[in-house]
Scaffold this motif. Structure first.
Motif, PDB file in Angstrom:
ATOM      1  N   GLY A   5       0.789  -1.214   0.000  1.00  0.00           N
ATOM      2  CA  GLY A   5       0.000   0.000   0.000  1.00  0.00           C
ATOM      3  C   GLY A   5       0.825   1.269   0.000  1.00  0.00           C
ATOM      4  N   VAL A   6       2.121   1.154   0.072  1.00  0.00           N
ATOM      5  CA  VAL A   6       3.005   2.318   0.085  1.00  0.00           C
ATOM      6  C   VAL A   6       3.936   2.198  -1.116  1.00  0.00           C
ATOM      7  CG1 VAL A   6       4.756   3.561   1.394  1.00  0.00           C
ATOM      8  CG2 VAL A   6       2.946   2.372   2.609  1.00  0.00           C
ATOM      9  N   GLN A   7       4.188   3.334  -1.768  1.00  0.00           N
ATOM     10  CA  GLN A   7       5.076   3.285  -2.930  1.00  0.00           C
ATOM     11  C   GLN A   7       6.497   2.931  -2.457  1.00  0.00           C
ATOM     12  OE1 GLN A   7       5.152   6.750  -5.358  1.00  0.00           O
ATOM     13  NE2 GLN A   7       6.540   5.850  -6.833  1.00  0.00           N
ATOM     14  N   PRO A   8       7.098   1.915  -3.072  1.00  0.00           N
ATOM     15  CA  PRO A   8       8.449   1.511  -2.676  1.00  0.00           C
ATOM     16  C   PRO A   8       9.475   2.627  -2.909  1.00  0.00           C
ATOM     17  CG  PRO A   8       7.457  -0.129  -4.104  1.00  0.00           C
ATOM     18  CD  PRO A   8       6.573   1.078  -4.124  1.00  0.00           C
ATOM     19  N   MET A   9      10.509   2.617  -2.074  1.00  0.00           N
ATOM     20  CA  MET A   9      11.581   3.606  -2.186  1.00  0.00           C
ATOM     21  C   MET A   9      12.912   2.844  -2.159  1.00  0.00           C
ATOM     22  SD  MET A   9      12.464   6.757   0.379  1.00  0.00           S
ATOM     23  CE  MET A   9      10.768   7.190   0.475  1.00  0.00           C
ATOM     24  N   GLU A  45      24.224  11.676   1.948  1.00  0.00           N
ATOM     25  CA  GLU A  45      23.948  12.946   1.281  1.00  0.00           C
ATOM     26  C   GLU A  45      23.197  12.664  -0.021  1.00  0.00           C
ATOM     27  OE1 GLU A  45      26.455  16.620  -0.750  1.00  0.00           O
ATOM     28  OE2 GLU A  45      27.510  14.964   0.202  1.00  0.00           O
ATOM     29  N   VAL A  46      22.061  13.313  -0.174  1.00  0.00           N
ATOM     30  CA  VAL A  46      21.290  13.173  -1.414  1.00  0.00           C
ATOM     31  C   VAL A  46      22.047  13.903  -2.522  1.00  0.00           C
ATOM     32  CG1 VAL A  46      19.103  13.666  -2.566  1.00  0.00           C
ATOM     33  CG2 VAL A  46      19.122  13.011  -0.152  1.00  0.00           C
ATOM     34  N   THR A  47      22.293  13.211  -3.627  1.00  0.00           N
ATOM     35  CA  THR A  47      23.115  13.793  -4.699  1.00  0.00           C
ATOM     36  C   THR A  47      22.317  14.167  -5.946  1.00  0.00           C
ATOM     37  OG1 THR A  47      23.629  11.585  -5.520  1.00  0.00           O
ATOM     38  CG2 THR A  47      25.189  12.568  -3.971  1.00  0.00           C
ATOM     39  N   GLY A  48      21.043  13.878  -5.959  1.00  0.00           N
ATOM     40  CA  GLY A  48      20.241  14.207  -7.133  1.00  0.00           C
ATOM     41  C   GLY A  48      18.763  14.165  -6.806  1.00  0.00           C
ATOM     42  N   ASP A  49      17.961  14.480  -7.790  1.00  0.00           N
ATOM     43  CA  ASP A  49      16.513  14.460  -7.606  1.00  0.00           C
ATOM     44  C   ASP A  49      15.996  13.025  -7.661  1.00  0.00           C
ATOM     45  OD1 ASP A  49      16.342  17.238  -7.448  1.00  0.00           O
ATOM     46  OD2 ASP A  49      16.230  17.437  -9.638  1.00  0.00           O
ATOM     47  N   PRO A  50      14.989  12.724  -6.843  1.00  0.00           N
ATOM     48  CA  PRO A  50      14.376  11.390  -6.913  1.00  0.00           C
ATOM     49  C   PRO A  50      13.769  11.166  -8.298  1.00  0.00           C
ATOM     50  CG  PRO A  50      13.620  12.588  -4.969  1.00  0.00           C
ATOM     51  CD  PRO A  50      14.389  13.557  -5.804  1.00  0.00           C
ATOM     52  N   LYS A  51      13.790   9.920  -8.744  1.00  0.00           N
ATOM     53  CA  LYS A  51      13.186   9.601 -10.042  1.00  0.00           C
ATOM     54  C   LYS A  51      12.349   8.332  -9.893  1.00  0.00           C
ATOM     55  CE  LYS A  51      17.375   7.238 -11.427  1.00  0.00           C
ATOM     56  NZ  LYS A  51      18.702   7.634 -11.186  1.00  0.00           N
ATOM     57  N   VAL A  55      10.862  -1.411 -11.053  1.00  0.00           N
ATOM     58  CA  VAL A  55      11.739  -2.445 -10.513  1.00  0.00           C
ATOM     59  C   VAL A  55      10.887  -3.671 -10.216  1.00  0.00           C
ATOM     60  CG1 VAL A  55      13.319  -3.030  -8.626  1.00  0.00           C
ATOM     61  CG2 VAL A  55      13.194  -0.673  -9.450  1.00  0.00           C
ATOM     62  N   ASP A  56      11.207  -4.782 -10.845  1.00  0.00           N
ATOM     63  CA  ASP A  56      10.446  -6.029 -10.672  1.00  0.00           C
ATOM     64  C   ASP A  56       8.963  -5.828 -10.948  1.00  0.00           C
ATOM     65  OD1 ASP A  56      12.465  -6.969  -7.820  1.00  0.00           O
ATOM     66  OD2 ASP A  56      12.818  -7.367  -9.936  1.00  0.00           O
ATOM     67  N   GLY A  57       8.654  -5.004 -11.946  1.00  0.00           N
ATOM     68  CA  GLY A  57       7.264  -4.765 -12.327  1.00  0.00           C
ATOM     69  C   GLY A  57       6.513  -3.796 -11.431  1.00  0.00           C
ATOM     70  N   VAL A  58       7.199  -3.158 -10.504  1.00  0.00           N
ATOM     71  CA  VAL A  58       6.570  -2.211  -9.573  1.00  0.00           C
ATOM     72  C   VAL A  58       7.237  -0.852  -9.751  1.00  0.00           C
ATOM     73  CG1 VAL A  58       6.147  -1.696  -7.137  1.00  0.00           C
ATOM     74  CG2 VAL A  58       6.153  -4.066  -7.919  1.00  0.00           C
ATOM     75  N   VAL A  59       6.425   0.223  -9.743  1.00  0.00           N
ATOM     76  CA  VAL A  59       6.977   1.567  -9.849  1.00  0.00           C
ATOM     77  C   VAL A  59       7.535   1.955  -8.479  1.00  0.00           C
ATOM     78  CG1 VAL A  59       6.471   3.984 -10.314  1.00  0.00           C
ATOM     79  CG2 VAL A  59       5.360   2.203 -11.664  1.00  0.00           C
ATOM     80  N   ALA A  60       8.808   2.343  -8.443  1.00  0.00           N
ATOM     81  CA  ALA A  60       9.478   2.700  -7.184  1.00  0.00           C
ATOM     82  C   ALA A  60      10.146   4.059  -7.330  1.00  0.00           C
ATOM     83  CB  ALA A  60      10.521   1.649  -6.830  1.00  0.00           C
ATOM     84  N   THR A  61      10.283   4.755  -6.211  1.00  0.00           N
ATOM     85  CA  THR A  61      11.029   6.007  -6.171  1.00  0.00           C
ATOM     86  C   THR A  61      12.489   5.665  -5.909  1.00  0.00           C
ATOM     87  OG1 THR A  61       9.108   7.160  -5.261  1.00  0.00           O
ATOM     88  CG2 THR A  61      11.240   8.244  -5.033  1.00  0.00           C
ATOM     89  N   VAL A  62      13.372   6.106  -6.789  1.00  0.00           N
ATOM     90  CA  VAL A  62      14.805   5.849  -6.633  1.00  0.00           C
ATOM     91  C   VAL A  62      15.474   7.168  -6.239  1.00  0.00           C
ATOM     92  CG1 VAL A  62      16.916   5.060  -7.750  1.00  0.00           C
ATOM     93  CG2 VAL A  62      14.718   4.004  -8.333  1.00  0.00           C
ATOM     94  N   ILE A  63      16.165   7.153  -5.098  1.00  0.00           N
ATOM     95  CA  ILE A  63      16.824   8.360  -4.593  1.00  0.00           C
ATOM     96  C   ILE A  63      18.334   8.144  -4.626  1.00  0.00           C
ATOM     97  CG2 ILE A  63      17.076   9.916  -2.619  1.00  0.00           C
ATOM     98  CD1 ILE A  63      14.260   9.046  -1.768  1.00  0.00           C
ATOM     99  N   PRO A  64      19.060   8.943  -5.427  1.00  0.00           N
ATOM    100  CA  PRO A  64      20.523   8.790  -5.470  1.00  0.00           C
ATOM    101  C   PRO A  64      21.163   9.460  -4.247  1.00  0.00           C
ATOM    102  CG  PRO A  64      19.820  10.497  -7.000  1.00  0.00           C
ATOM    103  CD  PRO A  64      18.578   9.933  -6.390  1.00  0.00           C
ATOM    104  N   ILE A  65      21.991   8.712  -3.540  1.00  0.00           N
ATOM    105  CA  ILE A  65      22.698   9.246  -2.370  1.00  0.00           C
ATOM    106  C   ILE A  65      24.128   8.745  -2.380  1.00  0.00           C
ATOM    107  CG2 ILE A  65      20.642   9.461  -0.915  1.00  0.00           C
ATOM    108  CD1 ILE A  65      21.355   6.886   0.425  1.00  0.00           C
TER     109      ILE A  65
END
Length: 141
Positions: A5-9, A45-51, A55-65
């Motif tokens: 129920g929560v968007q993966p990160m 340290e966050v190095t960029g904007d989340p995108k 991943v494995d057929g699921v939409v996930a938020t990817v945060i570069p750090i």
């Protein structure tokens, strides 16, 4: 990943040669993943904007750090020593202020001050506590 129920990160972590921790892959229960132990006093340290990524057929938020290891931080012993010096210097300053105030408010105190400095009287300290130094006042007997 987060629960249902929560968007993966996902944290996409990059490391440098200085910031690289110890590899734990040889004891990991996930043999196909690269696991590392972060170095002491590290921060992320966050190095960029989340995108958004699939991943494995699921939409996930990817945060570069990236990992930043603090290599200039003091050890506990160094911090204790610095704090002890700070307290002892403060104690000496308080004694100086008391002596100054006594001299200003009571002319008779000028004669007492001529007998010797409060910090250099040794066992006959005007504190009347048998202390030879300000540090002795801070150490329980």
């Amino acid at each position: 990943y987060a629960g249902d129920g929560v968007q993966p990160m996902i944290f996409e972590i990059s490391v440098g040669q200085v910031d690289r921790g110890a590899s734990l892959s040889w004891i990991s229960q996930y043999a196909d993943e690269e696991e590392i132990l972060f170095p002491p006093l590290s921060n992320l340290e966050v190095t960029g904007d989340p995108k958004m990524d699939v991943v494995d057929g699921v939409v996930a938020t990817v945060i570069p750090i990236r990992i930043n290891a603090n290599t200039r931080c003091l050890t506990l012993d160094e911090l204790k020593s610095r704090r002890k010096t700070l307290h002892l210097d403060m104690f000496v300053n308080i004694l100086d202020e008391i002596e100054r105030d006594l001299i200003e408010k009571q002319p008779a105190a000028v004669e007492i001050a001529k007998l010797g400095d409060l910090k250099k009287r040794g066992k006959e300290s005007s504190l009347g506590l048998g202390m030879s130094s300000p540090e002795d006042a801070l150490v329980p007997s």
